[in-house]
Scaffold this active site. Structure first.
Site, PDB file in Angstrom:
ATOM      1  N   CYS A   2       0.885  -1.162   0.116  1.00  0.00           N
ATOM      2  CA  CYS A   2      -0.112  -0.030  -0.102  1.00  0.00           C
ATOM      3  C   CYS A   2       0.959   1.195  -0.018  1.00  0.00           C
ATOM      4  O   CYS A   2       1.594   1.578   0.970  1.00  0.00           O
ATOM      5  CB  CYS A   2      -0.827  -0.033   1.164  1.00  0.00           C
ATOM      6  N   GLU A 106      -2.856   0.564  -7.088  1.00  0.00           N
ATOM      7  CA  GLU A 106      -1.908  -0.469  -7.513  1.00  0.00           C
ATOM      8  C   GLU A 106      -1.814  -0.192  -9.004  1.00  0.00           C
ATOM      9  O   GLU A 106      -2.448   0.293  -9.493  1.00  0.00           O
ATOM     10  CB  GLU A 106      -2.208  -1.903  -7.025  1.00  0.00           C
TER      11      GLU A 106
END
Length: 220
Positions: A2, A106
């Site tokens: 993350c 992502e």
């Protein structure tokens, strides 16, 4: 992992999602659609064992004061090692926090180019990401978001994901009297992966200086 996320939900929505007593922050929450590491981020924590829960700003970069100013300041800690690593285990036992997020980003490699995706709950409710924090050498609190192996559709875009907790796990995660890792493991659970969805978004999110609502819109 993350390494970039968005938080645009307002305080009332976060409070309704958290369902725990929490004082309103002194400053209104800013809507942020492209939150990078190395900045202050919103988190929920207790400043000490007897302190009430507070929504406050933590530096996104973990480096405990006892380590000095030279060691790295990771933004993530893996669920596999956070409870046992010398660098993290003290914070895991005594200084856990929650990082609210509406979703995270992502990147997928397609034909040699990285395509960003936005991942969030299908119902667009806030996510509560498990984190740890510690005072840094300069006295400011810094944090890391815990990650786990990717589950469900997240595996289509990355091998890891932030550890998002289910609603019943939020209170025990923040309980300062829960310090044993096996006890924590049995009472804290991740969010059902079937609740997560994702879609490709504009490559404008690649620049951390870009911060606008259209960054999370599906790419055309």
């Amino acid at each position: 992992m993350c390494g970039r996320f968005a938080l645009y939900s307002d305080y009332p929505k976060l409070l309704a999602s958290l369902k725990l007593p929490l004082a309103e922050p002194e400053q209104p929450l800013a809507q942020r659609y492209n939150v990078p590491p190395g900045t202050f981020i919103t988190a929920v924590r207790r400043a000490d064992d007897e302190a009430p829960l507070e929504m406050t700003a933590l530096w996104w970069g973990y480096r405990p004061h006892w380590a000095g100013e030279k060691p790295p300041q990771p933004i993530n800690a893996t669920v596999e090692k956070v409870a046992t690593s010398t660098y993290f285990r003290g914070a895991f036992a005594h200084h856990r926090c929650l990082v609210p997020a509406d979703g995270w980003f992502e990147w997928v490699l397609i034909d040699g180019k990285k395509q960003p995706h936005f991942l969030c709950r299908e119902d667009r409710e806030p996510l509560w990401l498990a984190g740890i924090w510690a005072k840094r050498a300069d006295g400011t609190p810094g944090c890391a978001i815990i990650t786990e192996p990717a589950r469900g559709v997240v595996g289509e875009v990355h091998s890891r994901m932030p550890l998002a907790l289910d609603a019943e796990s939020l209170e025990p995660w923040l309980d300062p009297h829960l310090t044993d890792r096996e006890t924590i493991r049995h009472v804290v659970h991740h969010l059902d992966a079937h609740l997560i969805t994702h879609w490709p978004v504009s490559i404008r999110v690649n620049r951390p200086t870009n911060d606008a609502a259209d960054l999370i819109e599906p790419a055309r």
